[in-house]
Design a protein around this motif. Structure first.
Motif, PDB file in Angstrom:
ATOM      1  N   ASN A  46      -3.385  -1.776 -20.516  1.00  0.00           N
ATOM      2  CA  ASN A  46      -3.510  -0.970 -21.731  1.00  0.00           C
ATOM      3  C   ASN A  46      -3.967   0.431 -21.341  1.00  0.00           C
ATOM      4  N   PHE A  48      -4.742   3.046 -23.722  1.00  0.00           N
ATOM      5  CA  PHE A  48      -5.062   3.771 -24.938  1.00  0.00           C
ATOM      6  C   PHE A  48      -5.704   5.108 -24.592  1.00  0.00           C
ATOM      7  N   GLU A  86     -14.454   2.943 -29.592  1.00  0.00           N
ATOM      8  CA  GLU A  86     -13.725   1.801 -30.131  1.00  0.00           C
ATOM      9  C   GLU A  86     -12.647   1.258 -29.206  1.00  0.00           C
ATOM     10  N   MET A  87     -12.234   2.023 -28.197  1.00  0.00           N
ATOM     11  CA  MET A  87     -11.176   1.579 -27.296  1.00  0.00           C
ATOM     12  C   MET A  87     -11.704   1.069 -25.951  1.00  0.00           C
ATOM     13  N   GLN A 107     -10.740  -1.170 -20.714  1.00  0.00           N
ATOM     14  CA  GLN A 107     -10.330  -0.916 -22.084  1.00  0.00           C
ATOM     15  C   GLN A 107     -10.187  -2.231 -22.857  1.00  0.00           C
ATOM     16  N   LYS A 108     -10.308  -2.133 -24.167  1.00  0.00           N
ATOM     17  CA  LYS A 108     -10.137  -3.308 -25.008  1.00  0.00           C
ATOM     18  C   LYS A 108      -8.679  -3.767 -25.009  1.00  0.00           C
ATOM     19  N   TYR A 121      -3.703  -0.700 -37.621  1.00  0.00           N
ATOM     20  CA  TYR A 121      -4.630  -0.710 -36.499  1.00  0.00           C
ATOM     21  C   TYR A 121      -4.467  -2.005 -35.719  1.00  0.00           C
ATOM     22  N   ASP A 124      -8.851  -6.646 -31.487  1.00  0.00           N
ATOM     23  CA  ASP A 124      -9.019  -7.267 -30.184  1.00  0.00           C
ATOM     24  C   ASP A 124      -9.457  -8.721 -30.374  1.00  0.00           C
ATOM     25  N   ILE A 130      -9.269  -1.477 -33.455  1.00  0.00           N
ATOM     26  CA  ILE A 130      -8.880  -0.457 -32.489  1.00  0.00           C
ATOM     27  C   ILE A 130      -7.847   0.443 -33.158  1.00  0.00           C
ATOM     28  N   SER A 133      -2.987   4.521 -30.875  1.00  0.00           N
ATOM     29  CA  SER A 133      -3.078   5.583 -29.877  1.00  0.00           C
ATOM     30  C   SER A 133      -1.714   6.223 -29.678  1.00  0.00           C
TER      31      SER A 133
END
Length: 240
Positions: A46, A48, A86-87, A107-108, A121, A124, A130, A133
């Motif tokens: 990921n 983001f 948040e990411m 990262q999440k 959105y 997770d 999240i 992006s």
């Protein structure tokens, strides 16, 4: 006349010199300024966040790395700032003697993408939101219908089961939450709808579906079905 003990004098001098050198080096090291930020992401799955985004976030909290001394950098505070993003799942920060600020960021991982009338959105595995992006779009099932930030946790086990299963993560592309709370899943390869029912007995129902799918493929009947009902955990009920 007492003889001078040169051995003791040399020992004392050595101790004083060592103390002086240690103090001098410690002072110079504390006055050393941050010269570079080294950012590494623990997983490339990921993306983001970009290196530039993390770097800018750090500079905002440091006030400009070119003017910050090492001993003025609170690593715990910086980690907390990044962990609150948040990411970001986890951030580890440490500095080196040469003035490098090293960062290791996990990262999440999104498991579904929720689409509502007013927002879109990711969620997770823990149900944390999240934001979307511009740098990365995750291939995860789309979730629509009667779902919100308040009730999404009721469906987390189902979403996680799908995400963590190699077969299901490739085949299940969407989930619709009905006003009744029942879930209807969509298969990537076929047009039938999968009536999952309430988010209960997730493992058993998904196991039943996998068994049905592999058997139906062998019998070449799978294209004839319009609905596959998993609500009865003892059997799979199909409609043509």
């Amino acid at each position: 006349m007492r003889r001078i003990n040169w051995h003791t004098i040399r020992l004392v001098l050595i101790i004083f010199i060592m103390i002086f050198l240690y103090s001098f080096s410690s002072k110079r090291n504390s006055q050393r300024k941050i010269s570079k930020i080294d950012i590494k992401f623990e997983s490339n799955e990921n993306m983001f966040l970009t290196h530039e985004m993390v770097n800018n976030l750090l500079i905002q909290n440091l006030g400009g790395t070119s003017s910050i001394q090492k001993d003025k950098v609170d690593l715990n505070t910086l980690e907390t700032v990044l962990d609150d993003h948040e990411m970001i799942e986890k951030a580890q920060i440490f500095s080196t003697a040469d003035g490098f600020l090293n960062m290791r960021i996990t990262q999440k991982t999104p498991i579904v993408r929720v689409i509502t009338d007013v927002d879109s959105y990711y969620l997770d595995s823990k149900g944390d939101k999240i934001s979307l992006s511009e740098n990365f779009s995750a291939r995860v099932p789309l979730v629509v219908g009667a779902i919100s930030e308040e009730n999404c946790k009721s469906y987390l086990k189902l979403f996680n089961e799908i995400k963590n299963d190699d077969f299901l993560s490739k085949k299940i592309t969407a989930a619709k939450i009905m006003p009744s709370g029942n879930v209807v899943l969509t298969n990537r390869s076929y047009d039938y709808k999968i009536v999952f029912g309430k988010p209960k007995n997730e493992e058993r129902k998904l196991k039943n579906y996998k068994a049905f799918y592999h058997q139906a493929i062998k019998d070449t009947l799978i294209k004839n079905y319009k609905e596959v009902n998993l609500m009865f955990i003892q059997q799979v009920v199909c409609k043509k």
